[in-house]
Structure formats: C-alpha cells, structure tokens
Design an enzyme around this catalytic site. Structure first.
Site, PDB file in Angstrom:
ATOM      1  N   GLU A   1      -8.729   3.166   0.177  1.00 29.34           N
ATOM      2  CA  GLU A   1      -8.178   2.303  -1.142  1.00 29.34           C
ATOM      3  C   GLU A   1      -7.163   3.284  -1.697  1.00 29.34           C
ATOM      4  O   GLU A   1      -7.637   4.399  -2.408  1.00 29.34           O
ATOM      5  CB  GLU A   1      -9.598   2.068  -1.708  1.00 29.34           C
ATOM      6  CG  GLU A   1      -9.267   1.090  -2.976  1.00 29.34           C
ATOM      7  CD  GLU A   1      -9.037   1.701  -4.438  1.00 29.34           C
ATOM      8  OE1 GLU A   1      -7.970   2.351  -4.668  1.00 29.34           O
ATOM      9  OE2 GLU A   1      -9.998   1.990  -5.295  1.00 29.34           O
TER      10      GLU A   1
ATOM     11  N   CYS B   1      -7.181   3.246 -10.327  1.00 27.93           N
ATOM     12  CA  CYS B   1      -6.266   2.898  -9.303  1.00 27.93           C
ATOM     13  C   CYS B   1      -5.745   1.159  -9.561  1.00 27.93           C
ATOM     14  O   CYS B   1      -4.513   0.951  -9.391  1.00 27.93           O
ATOM     15  CB  CYS B   1      -6.967   2.727  -7.923  1.00 27.93           C
ATOM     16  SG  CYS B   1      -7.328   4.505  -7.416  1.00 27.93           S
TER      17      CYS B   1
END
Length: 470
Positions: free
Chosen positions: A244, A278
């Site tokens: 990720e 993020c």
C-alpha cells in the site's frame, strides 16, 4: 491493564549504545528511549516465529479468532494509556479522528477480523469433478509499517496474518517505534510466546526482512520508492507482497453539489491526521460554476479547527510528525505562492513556534502542474483547481501515476457513480473521502501498490491457496 508508565518503560531498552531518543513533535520534549535493533535481533525474532507458528496454525480458525478477541479486550483495557503514548510520539491530538480513534480502530479491526468467515469454496461439483479451494497459512509474515497511523496500520497487518495461522514479525517506523512496541506488548498478553515480535531497526533490517528466506510474505505501507526496493529485494525468494504505497488522491466536485453541505466532509477528507494519510484528499477539482462558493465554505470550516499540542483536549489538528515532512510541505506551499496562486488560509508557519506545526492551508487558482498538485504533500495543505468540463476533471484526476483513492461530490449519486467509474483508483468514494471499513477491500492501482486488505479478500491475501481436487 498496563499503565502509561509501564507501557513506556516496557517499550525501551537499557542497553547502552543501542537506544535512540524519541521526541514529541509538538513540543520537542523527550518521550522515551527507543531500542535500536539490528539484523541479529531480526534473526532471533524470525527463529522464534518459525518455532511458534505450527502450533498456532494447528489451533484452527475458531481458536485463533477467540485469541484475537481476547487481544482486543486487552487493547480496550489499556486504550487511554496507548492513546496518550501515541499522541506524544506521533503528535496527533487525543480527540477528533486521531489518537483515541486510532486505538479504538485497533480493537475494532481485531474483532472484525476474528468475526470474518472464510469457508472452503466449492469451485466445481458436476458429478465427475469435485474441487475445493482452501487457504493455508503462509508461515512467517513480515509487517513493515509507517509513522502516520502506526498502531492502526500495524493491526491491519497483524490481525489477518494471525487469523490465517501465521506468525508475524513487525518492523515499525523509526519515527514511531514506542507506540508499536507498546501495542505489541499489550497484544502479547493474549498470544503464545514468540508468535508476534516487534523489531525496531533501520533500513538494513527492512532489507533483510524483504529478502529473508524464512519470511513468506511482506506487508508494507509506505512510500512508492521503498515499495519498489522491497519488490527488488524480495524477488530472489519469490515472496508474496501486499504493498500500500503513496497516493495523491483527487476529488471532483460536480457543478450540482451543495458547497455548504459538503464543506465539512471535504475538510476531514483532506485534513484527517493533519493531512498525513495515504488516502487523504490531496487535490480538489471544482467546477467553475461553484468554485468560489466551495472555496468560501471550505475556508470557513477550516478556520474553526484548533491546532496544537495533542494532549490538549481542545485540539483536533496536530503537528507534522517530523522535520523532513514539515520541510516538504513548506517547499510545496512556497512553490504555489511563487507561482501566484491565491492563498485562502494559512501558508505562513510561525518561525519561533516549538514543534513541527504547519498551519491549515488552502490554495486556490493554482495550475494543475504546480508541484503542490503534482506531488504528494502529505500534510495540511490543499490545492483547489478549477475545471470547466467533467472530461477535463477526469483527465486531470487520472493524469498522475498514483491511484490509491479518489472521490466524487454531487447532489446526484447516480451521476456521481458514472464519473467514479471513469477514475483510475482502487477506491472511489461518493460524497466522502478516505473512510475505510473492515469488511470493504482496500488497495491501490498504478504506482500506489497492489494487493487487497480487509474483509474476506484481505484474509485470502494472508493465505496460500490450495485446490483439493477429487
């Protein structure tokens, strides 16, 4: 229940020459001394994990899930002290979607992971062939986490790995090791010895994890550059990966949206964890018809949000976690100011203020190729870009290599879903941004990584598929 002092003490080591002082990013005050582990410590952790894993796997899903539920109870018992340690080390405030929220999410994800069913799947049963798909444990999983949500993302890695019968070795960020060490200590109150270990090392430890022959999978959340390095290092052992990586999430506000109604959700989509997320909203595209109204309403909301030391109960925004990130945000905002963009709010940090505080910043009338738009800022600065047609907005949203999340904002959900389908991102939210759910798969596309976390798909990614045919 472990007290704050006990958790902090247990997260340090007295070994001379093998500690590093951790400072509060809001005040500059010392939080504690973190251990500095080396490759030899990793080897011992992997050896212990390898020894503990077979008996854990043999327990089966039901017993492992029961242990995760007990671990969640342990987190709940120490929740306030974990939150206070997290607030001091990471900088995020106790209140709002911050430290207490993060610790609560740790407990919630453990419980959801324990409750998620994963049954063998019959893929063919036609009278001649009977084929079933099962998922077996991988063995030892290496979990490498970031500094922005250090506890929560650690649980996102740890919980499904344990549920699927694996042992786990965790490498926390060098910026936030104490929080993860404390969390692991709490979890280990309910887990077999050696099954879960945290190793607080530098890049050499991460590289060894990625190439270690006894580690069957790496789960990594962090930068795209580090993700690429892990891919290269892991190649010789054909290691399974869930990556990720960085995001630069776009939001598109359609001309029929209500600026006042969406302003609060736009703010938190962009500024949750002071923008250090993020999948936060990092570039906002707004139609000409409502551009000024959105700028006005968003500025009004942002101006009311108190920023300061995390242990002050009034604050909901905190500092940047480290000076490197502060400098990145300052550089990108300066690039916008130098270009003639219009600063609606913020943009001028106080030079003599202790801590890495950058004020909540909104920038309008900015070109799409400005560095503040094209690069991931990972902080409290949001560029707002005009567009004239939906085709133009979609093209700009898709114009970068990142593809973690995105959002579409509209009073017409059906129309918003049509636009969402055209966006290249792992998740596209409608009239919100960044929310995650333990049963909804999450992952990126393009250079934001690959692999899915959460829910059934997340469990499958922590197992080895095996077909039994016959």
């Amino acid at each position: 229940m472990e007290t704050y002092d006990a958790l902090l003490l247990a997260s340090t080591t007295p070994e001379p020459g093998r500690t590093r002082t951790i400072l509060d990013p809001a005040t500059g005050e010392e939080v504690g001394e973190a251990p500095v582990h080396g490759v030899e410590d990793l080897e011992r952790a992997v050896e212990a994990a390898t020894a503990a894993q077979p008996a854990w796997a043999a327990l089966g899903h039901e017993a492992r899930s029961a242990a995760l539920l007990r671990a969640a109870d342990a987190v709940d018992r120490s929740a306030e002290d974990l939150a206070r340690l997290l607030s001091r080390e990471q900088g995020k405030p106790l209140n709002g979607p911050n430290a207490r929220f993060e610790v609560g999410a740790c407990s919630g994800w453990l419980r959801a992971t324990a409750a998620t069913p994963l049954e063998p799947e019959t893929v063919v049963d036609d009278g001649q062939t009977h084929a079933e798909l099962h998922y077996r444990p991988i063995g030892v999983v290496g979990a490498i986490g970031p500094w922005n949500w250090p506890m929560m993302i650690a649980i996102w890695q740890i919980a499904p790995a344990l549920r699927m019968g694996n042992a786990v070795v965790v490498k926390p960020s060098e910026h936030t090791p104490l929080s993860v060490l404390a969390l692991v200590r709490v979890l280990n109150q309910e887990l077999p010895e050696g099954l879960l270990t945290a190793v607080c090392g530098g890049p050499e430890v991460g590289a060894r994890m990625a190439g270690h022959p006894a580690i069957g999978k790496i789960m990594f959340t962090g930068s795209t550059a580090t993700g690429k390095a892990i891919m290269k290092t892991s190649a010789d052992t054909v290691k399974r990966l869930t990556l990720e990586l960085g995001g630069n999430d776009a939001g598109i506000v359609l001309p029929d949206a209500d600026p006042k109604a969406i302003a609060g959700d736009l703010f938190w989509g962009a500024f949750i964890n002071t923008g250090q997320t993020c999948a936060a909203l990092k570039r906002l595209y707004v139609h000409d018809d409502i551009y000024e109204a959105v700028c006005e309403e968003l500025t009004a909301v942002a101006a009311t949000m108190p920023m300061g030391v995390g242990l002050d109960e009034a604050n909901v925004l905190g500092p940047l976690q480290n000076k490197q990130q502060f400098d990145i945000v300052a550089r990108l905002v300066q690039s916008a100011k130098d270009s003639g963009a219009r600063v609606l709010l913020g943009g001028n940090p106080e030079p003599d203020q202790p801590g890495y505080f950058y004020p909540t910043t909104l920038v309008a009338d900015i070109d799409n190729d400005n560095p503040l738009v094209a690069e991931e800022q990972f902080g409290p600065a949001l560029p707002i870009i005009r567009y004239s047609t939906v085709d133009e907005a979609v093209a700009k949203a898709n114009g970068l290599d990142a593809g973690l999340g995105a959002s579409v904002w509209s009073s017409n959900p059906a129309e918003a879903r049509k636009v969402a389908a055209r966006i290249q991102a792992g998740t596209v939210w409608i009239n919100s941004h960044g929310g995650v759910h333990p049963m909804v798969p999450f992952g990126g596309v393009k250079q934001s990584g690959y692999g899915l976390e959460f829910g059934v798909e997340g469990l499958k990614s922590l197992g080895v598929p095996q077909v039994i045919n016959g």
